[in-house]
Design a protein around this motif. Structure first.
Motif, mmCIF file in Angstrom:
data_model
loop_
_atom_site.group_PDB
_atom_site.id
_atom_site.type_symbol
_atom_site.label_atom_id
_atom_site.label_comp_id
_atom_site.label_asym_id
_atom_site.label_seq_id
_atom_site.Cartn_x
_atom_site.Cartn_y
_atom_site.Cartn_z
ATOM 1 N N ILE A 38 0.838 -1.204 0.000
ATOM 2 C CA ILE A 38 0.000 0.000 0.000
ATOM 3 C C ILE A 38 0.870 1.250 0.000
ATOM 4 O O ILE A 38 0.625 2.203 -0.754
ATOM 5 N N LEU A 39 1.899 1.253 0.840
ATOM 6 C CA LEU A 39 2.825 2.390 0.854
ATOM 7 C C LEU A 39 3.498 2.565 -0.504
ATOM 8 O O LEU A 39 3.695 3.699 -0.974
ATOM 9 N N ASP A 40 3.851 1.459 -1.130
ATOM 10 C CA ASP A 40 4.495 1.522 -2.444
ATOM 11 C C ASP A 40 3.583 2.195 -3.462
ATOM 12 O O ASP A 40 4.022 3.037 -4.257
ATOM 13 N N LYS A 41 2.305 1.842 -3.446
ATOM 14 C CA LYS A 41 1.345 2.447 -4.379
ATOM 15 C C LYS A 41 1.202 3.946 -4.114
ATOM 16 O O LYS A 41 1.162 4.757 -5.049
ATOM 17 N N ILE A 42 1.125 4.320 -2.850
ATOM 18 C CA ILE A 42 0.945 5.734 -2.499
ATOM 19 C C ILE A 42 2.155 6.556 -2.934
ATOM 20 O O ILE A 42 2.018 7.619 -3.561
ATOM 21 N N PHE A 43 3.347 6.070 -2.613
ATOM 22 C CA PHE A 43 4.555 6.828 -2.960
ATOM 23 C C PHE A 43 4.769 6.873 -4.473
ATOM 24 O O PHE A 43 5.204 7.901 -5.012
ATOM 25 N N ALA A 44 4.475 5.775 -5.162
ATOM 26 C CA ALA A 44 4.651 5.757 -6.615
ATOM 27 C C ALA A 44 3.717 6.764 -7.285
ATOM 28 O O ALA A 44 4.115 7.489 -8.208
ATOM 29 N N ARG A 45 2.484 6.839 -6.812
ATOM 30 C CA ARG A 45 1.545 7.802 -7.382
ATOM 31 C C ARG A 45 1.954 9.235 -7.054
ATOM 32 O O ARG A 45 1.798 10.141 -7.884
ATOM 33 N N SER A 46 2.489 9.438 -5.873
ATOM 34 C CA SER A 46 2.939 10.785 -5.500
ATOM 35 C C SER A 46 4.161 11.200 -6.306
ATOM 36 O O SER A 46 4.331 12.385 -6.621
ATOM 37 N N LEU A 47 5.017 10.259 -6.637
ATOM 38 C CA LEU A 47 6.177 10.573 -7.470
ATOM 39 C C LEU A 47 5.759 10.941 -8.889
ATOM 40 O O LEU A 47 6.369 11.813 -9.522
ATOM 41 N N GLU A 48 4.718 10.291 -9.388
ATOM 42 C CA GLU A 48 4.241 10.550 -10.747
ATOM 43 C C GLU A 48 3.300 11.752 -10.808
ATOM 44 O O GLU A 48 3.025 12.267 -11.892
ATOM 45 N N LYS A 87 9.062 -7.533 -4.354
ATOM 46 C CA LYS A 87 8.118 -6.478 -4.720
ATOM 47 C C LYS A 87 8.150 -5.285 -3.770
ATOM 48 O O LYS A 87 7.409 -4.320 -3.974
ATOM 49 N N ILE A 88 8.983 -5.336 -2.736
ATOM 50 C CA ILE A 88 9.025 -4.247 -1.761
ATOM 51 C C ILE A 88 9.468 -2.955 -2.443
ATOM 52 O O ILE A 88 10.571 -2.877 -2.989
ATOM 53 N N TYR A 89 8.602 -1.966 -2.436
ATOM 54 C CA TYR A 89 8.870 -0.637 -3.010
ATOM 55 C C TYR A 89 9.371 -0.723 -4.452
ATOM 56 O O TYR A 89 10.180 0.107 -4.888
ATOM 57 N N GLU A 90 8.900 -1.709 -5.183
ATOM 58 C CA GLU A 90 9.332 -1.863 -6.572
ATOM 59 C C GLU A 90 8.874 -0.680 -7.425
ATOM 60 O O GLU A 90 9.658 -0.095 -8.185
ATOM 61 N N GLU A 91 7.596 -0.312 -7.299
ATOM 62 C CA GLU A 91 7.051 0.793 -8.093
ATOM 63 C C GLU A 91 7.714 2.115 -7.704
ATOM 64 O O GLU A 91 8.001 2.961 -8.558
ATOM 65 N N THR A 92 7.973 2.283 -6.429
ATOM 66 C CA THR A 92 8.569 3.534 -5.950
ATOM 67 C C THR A 92 9.978 3.718 -6.482
ATOM 68 O O THR A 92 10.338 4.791 -6.994
ATOM 69 N N LEU A 93 10.800 2.688 -6.366
ATOM 70 C CA LEU A 93 12.197 2.803 -6.785
ATOM 71 C C LEU A 93 12.323 2.962 -8.296
ATOM 72 O O LEU A 93 13.264 3.601 -8.778
ATOM 73 N N GLU A 94 11.400 2.389 -9.050
ATOM 74 C CA GLU A 94 11.429 2.579 -10.500
ATOM 75 C C GLU A 94 11.235 4.046 -10.861
ATOM 76 O O GLU A 94 11.806 4.531 -11.843
ATOM 77 N N ARG A 95 10.455 4.754 -10.062
ATOM 78 C CA ARG A 95 10.169 6.160 -10.356
ATOM 79 C C ARG A 95 11.155 7.106 -9.683
ATOM 80 O O ARG A 95 11.167 8.295 -9.997
#
Length: 311
Positions: free
Chosen positions: A245-255, A301-309
């Motif tokens: 859930i944190l990963d989704k929130i941070f990834a969306r905030s980065l984008e 998958k830990i913070y995978e979306e976040t680190l990509e961005r």
């Protein structure tokens, strides 16, 4: 057996006279061991012993006991398969179907969401500070100061952190249950979908980063060895869902895929990158110390979306 004397060699620039070579006498010949049969016997004996050792080695390798010892410490194929059902509710009291249906459609996201007033923001900040302070106080009490008033395990602490996380996300997008974020594909969201919305940001990212950082500090202080495998799985499922859930929130905030297309500041990007990298290092080490096997898929998958961005 004795060794006959070595004949003298010719010196430099001298010719060898083959007619003047001393021959071996009978005593020298008798001292030599010329029995080829004994040598072949010893060689065959060595070969037989070698084959016997090899056979015994093959028999040991085929024994189930040895295979068990060899397999111990090695990961199995099943350890790399997903073990946590991300579609299940975070807690038994949450109706995941209702939570998903309450999420606004992507075509008209948070149409009625508005920014809090100054008075509401003050109450919001006071609530978050008090809630996080109470969590910290209960955690310290569970360390031995007043265990009856502290957390009995990691699961209740995750429930309290999840309550704060839900409150923070509701102030941003107007969705109470953050479990619904796990069902949203970030690639399906576009900036145009949020271009006509009003920014709801007034500093919530500070608390989101604090929740992510505090979670990692709390996690490593709990012992999972005393739990059964079923209880361990329930607790770890909550932990991995919380991280997703944190990963989704941070990834969306980065984008900037939030109301008003608000993006993280440079300082916030640096902070979340450090927290994400540290979490990816600490969680596997924590599982190894707790002798918990598997969950390789969830760890990857830990913070995978976040680190990509963040890259």
């Amino acid at each position: 057996m004795f060794t006959p004397e070595t004949p003298q060699h010719t010196g430099a620039d001298e010719e060898l006279n083959i007619d003047d070579i001393n021959e071996l006498d009978d005593t020298d010949v008798q001292g030599l061991n010329l029995d080829s049969g004994s040598e072949s016997t010893s060689i065959s004996t060595d070969k037989q012993q070698g084959h016997q050792k090899q056979d015994r080695g093959l028999k040991r390798s085929n024994s189930p006991e040895l295979n068990t010892v060899q397999d111990e410490g090695f990961d199995q194929k099943a350890d790399f398969l997903p073990r946590v059902n991300m579609g299940s509710p975070f807690s038994s009291g949450v109706d995941i179907t209702k939570a998903k249906s309450s999420t606004q459609s992507h075509d008209n996201p948070v149409a009625n969401q508005r920014r809090l007033s100054m008075a509401q923001q003050s109450r919001f900040i006071s609530y978050c500070d008090d809630k996080l302070m109470n969590i910290q106080r209960k955690f310290v009490q569970s360390r031995g100061l007043a265990e009856e008033n502290g957390y009995t395990g990691l699961a209740p602490l995750l429930e309290d952190l999840k309550t704060v996380l839900d409150f923070l996300w509701y102030s941003i997008e107007g969705v109470a249950a953050t479990e619904s974020l796990l069902a949203v594909d970030l690639d399906s969201l576009t900036h145009e979908q949020y271009s006509s919305t009003e920014s709801t940001d007034f500093g919530q990212m500070h608390y989101l980063l604090r929740v992510a950082d505090d979670f990692l500090d709390y996690l490593t202080r709990f012992n999972l060895n005393s739990l059964s495998q079923e209880e361990q799985h329930k607790v770890l499922s909550k932990a991995f869902k919380f991280l997703m859930i944190l990963d989704k929130i941070f990834a969306r905030s980065l984008e900037g895929l939030v109301p008003g297309n608000t993006k993280m500041t440079g300082t916030e990007v640096v902070r979340i990158a450090g927290i994400a990298e540290r979490t990816r290092m600490v969680v596997p080490r924590f599982l190894e110390e707790q002798r918990v096997h598997g969950y390789h898929f969830e760890v990857s998958k830990i913070y995978e979306e976040t680190l990509e961005r963040c890259a």
